[in-house]
Design a protein around this motif. Structure first.
Motif, PDB file in Angstrom:
ATOM      1  N   HIS A  62       0.832  -1.205   0.000  1.00 10.20           N
ATOM      2  CA  HIS A  62       0.000   0.000   0.000  1.00 10.20           C
ATOM      3  C   HIS A  62       0.865   1.253   0.000  1.00 10.20           C
ATOM      4  O   HIS A  62       1.776   1.383   0.819  1.00 10.20           O
ATOM      5  CB  HIS A  62      -0.925   0.017   1.222  1.00 10.20           C
ATOM      6  N   ASP A  63       0.576   2.141  -0.910  1.00 10.74           N
ATOM      7  CA  ASP A  63       1.292   3.416  -0.984  1.00 10.74           C
ATOM      8  C   ASP A  63       0.589   4.423  -0.090  1.00 10.74           C
ATOM      9  O   ASP A  63      -0.388   5.044  -0.474  1.00 10.74           O
ATOM     10  CB  ASP A  63       1.327   3.918  -2.429  1.00 10.74           C
ATOM     11  N   TYR A  64       1.079   4.565   1.146  1.00 11.37           N
ATOM     12  CA  TYR A  64       0.476   5.535   2.055  1.00 11.37           C
ATOM     13  C   TYR A  64       1.103   6.919   1.929  1.00 11.37           C
ATOM     14  O   TYR A  64       0.713   7.839   2.629  1.00 11.37           O
ATOM     15  CB  TYR A  64       0.535   5.042   3.505  1.00 11.37           C
ATOM     16  N   LEU A  65       2.074   7.061   1.027  1.00 13.15           N
ATOM     17  CA  LEU A  65       2.696   8.374   0.800  1.00 13.15           C
ATOM     18  C   LEU A  65       1.944   9.162  -0.267  1.00 13.15           C
ATOM     19  O   LEU A  65       1.468  10.262  -0.025  1.00 13.15           O
ATOM     20  CB  LEU A  65       4.154   8.189   0.379  1.00 13.15           C
ATOM     21  N   GLY A  66       1.853   8.590  -1.456  1.00 16.10           N
ATOM     22  CA  GLY A  66       1.135   9.261  -2.531  1.00 16.10           C
ATOM     23  C   GLY A  66       1.869  10.463  -3.089  1.00 16.10           C
ATOM     24  O   GLY A  66       2.995  10.767  -2.695  1.00 16.10           O
ATOM     25  N   PRO A  67       1.232  11.205  -4.035  1.00 13.30           N
ATOM     26  CA  PRO A  67       1.841  12.391  -4.644  1.00 13.30           C
ATOM     27  C   PRO A  67       2.174  13.426  -3.587  1.00 13.30           C
ATOM     28  O   PRO A  67       1.497  13.507  -2.555  1.00 13.30           O
ATOM     29  CB  PRO A  67       0.740  12.893  -5.590  1.00 13.30           C
ATOM     30  N   PRO A  68       3.248  14.196  -3.817  1.00  6.90           N
ATOM     31  CA  PRO A  68       4.058  14.262  -5.033  1.00  6.90           C
ATOM     32  C   PRO A  68       5.228  13.285  -5.045  1.00  6.90           C
ATOM     33  O   PRO A  68       6.086  13.356  -5.928  1.00  6.90           O
ATOM     34  CB  PRO A  68       4.576  15.704  -4.989  1.00  6.90           C
ATOM     35  N   TRP A  69       5.276  12.357  -4.079  1.00 10.56           N
ATOM     36  CA  TRP A  69       6.386  11.419  -4.016  1.00 10.56           C
ATOM     37  C   TRP A  69       6.246  10.345  -5.083  1.00 10.56           C
ATOM     38  O   TRP A  69       5.157   9.837  -5.317  1.00 10.56           O
ATOM     39  CB  TRP A  69       6.441  10.779  -2.628  1.00 10.56           C
ATOM     40  N   GLN A  70       7.351  10.016  -5.734  1.00 13.96           N
ATOM     41  CA  GLN A  70       7.373   8.915  -6.695  1.00 13.96           C
ATOM     42  C   GLN A  70       7.687   7.644  -5.927  1.00 13.96           C
ATOM     43  O   GLN A  70       8.801   7.470  -5.436  1.00 13.96           O
ATOM     44  CB  GLN A  70       8.427   9.154  -7.779  1.00 13.96           C
ATOM     45  N   VAL A  71       6.704   6.755  -5.814  1.00 11.68           N
ATOM     46  CA  VAL A  71       6.809   5.610  -4.912  1.00 11.68           C
ATOM     47  C   VAL A  71       6.780   4.295  -5.671  1.00 11.68           C
ATOM     48  O   VAL A  71       5.977   4.119  -6.597  1.00 11.68           O
ATOM     49  CB  VAL A  71       5.649   5.635  -3.889  1.00 11.68           C
ATOM     50  N   ARG A  72       7.642   3.379  -5.281  1.00 11.01           N
ATOM     51  CA  ARG A  72       7.570   1.987  -5.723  1.00 11.01           C
ATOM     52  C   ARG A  72       7.321   1.135  -4.481  1.00 11.01           C
ATOM     53  O   ARG A  72       8.162   1.113  -3.581  1.00 11.01           O
ATOM     54  CB  ARG A  72       8.890   1.571  -6.382  1.00 11.01           C
ATOM     55  N   THR A  73       6.163   0.491  -4.406  1.00 10.47           N
ATOM     56  CA  THR A  73       5.887  -0.386  -3.274  1.00 10.47           C
ATOM     57  C   THR A  73       6.456  -1.775  -3.566  1.00 10.47           C
ATOM     58  O   THR A  73       6.380  -2.264  -4.701  1.00 10.47           O
ATOM     59  CB  THR A  73       4.381  -0.493  -2.999  1.00 10.47           C
TER      60      THR A  73
END
Length: 236
Positions: A122-133
């Motif tokens: 689960h991506d609990y960070l979200g934009p504007p961060w570029q996330v790879r779970t």
């Protein structure tokens, strides 16, 4: 049971596909605890070989974690730590509290990462961060594994110090359970009730009739809307 050592595979992929120059591994500890903060570490490691024995903090003995953490703190290019307090968890819910702690950790880094490897699905960070779970990223990704160890040792130390604070919280055995569920912790709660360091929106209060009146509404409607986007597992 032996485990495959973590690698830089995901980080190399992010560098190749997105052009990211700085990649941070992010992991948390304390999500399933009854007391204490949730703590997040963001670690930047580059592509260097890590200290021997690095893997998910939960797979390392407490003694070895305590030995490894200072080595990692010197070895990483940079690391940042962030907490969300029990009160913030009660007010915001765990998803939003995790995001708050993670942003605090990332903003504590000297350089803003171009990409983030986040443990779990689960991506609990979200934009504007570029996330790879990455599921089990704390086992497979070097930067995430380093973050998991640093966060775990740091939070355990905070809870141990709290447990020894003038003997006031000695009955809760925070030094042994780090605020997580345990028979000793439950017995102290039944006898003394929750402290200022407990999460008052947590369901453990449902089993404590003497103290149920202290339970808080878990979080605001705005936070509930965010929380409904995905259920997060507990990291006991």
């Amino acid at each position: 049971m032996p485990y495959e050592p973590p690698t830089h595979t995901v980080e190399r992929s992010l560098r190749a596909t997105t052009g990211a120059k700085t990649v941070a591994g992010v992991d948390e500890v304390g999500r399933g605890a009854w007391a204490g903060p949730v703590t997040v570490c963001a670690a930047v490691t580059g592509l260097r070989k890590p200290p021997a024995g690095l893997t998910d903090s939960k797979l390392i003995s407490p003694k070895r974690r305590a030995e490894l953490a200072p080595l990692l703190e010197r070895w990483v290019t940079a690391y940042g730590l962030g907490d969300a307090s029990p009160q913030e968890i009660d007010e915001l819910g765990m998803t939003a509290a995790l995001r708050l702690a993670a942003i605090r950790a990332l903003e504590a880094l000297p350089v803003r990462p171009d990409a983030v490897i986040l443990d779990g699905k689960h991506d609990y960070l979200g934009p504007p961060w570029q996330v790879r779970t990455v599921i089990k990223g704390d086992q497979s990704c070097i930067a995430v594994a380093a973050a998991s160890v640093i966060a775990k040792v740091r939070r355990d130390k905070v809870m141990a110090e709290l447990g020894a604070e003038s003997g006031e919280y000695e009955d809760f055995a925070f030094g042994a359970n780090a605020g997580y569920p345990s028979p000793v912790h439950r017995a102290a709660l039944e006898e003394r009730g929750p402290t200022a360091h407990h999460r008052l929106s947590w369901s453990y209060l449902d089993a404590l009739p003497k103290w149920q009146h202290l339970k808080k509404v878990r979080f605001s409607a705005e936070a509930a809307a965010l929380e409904s986007g995905g259920q997060l597992g507990f990291d006991f």
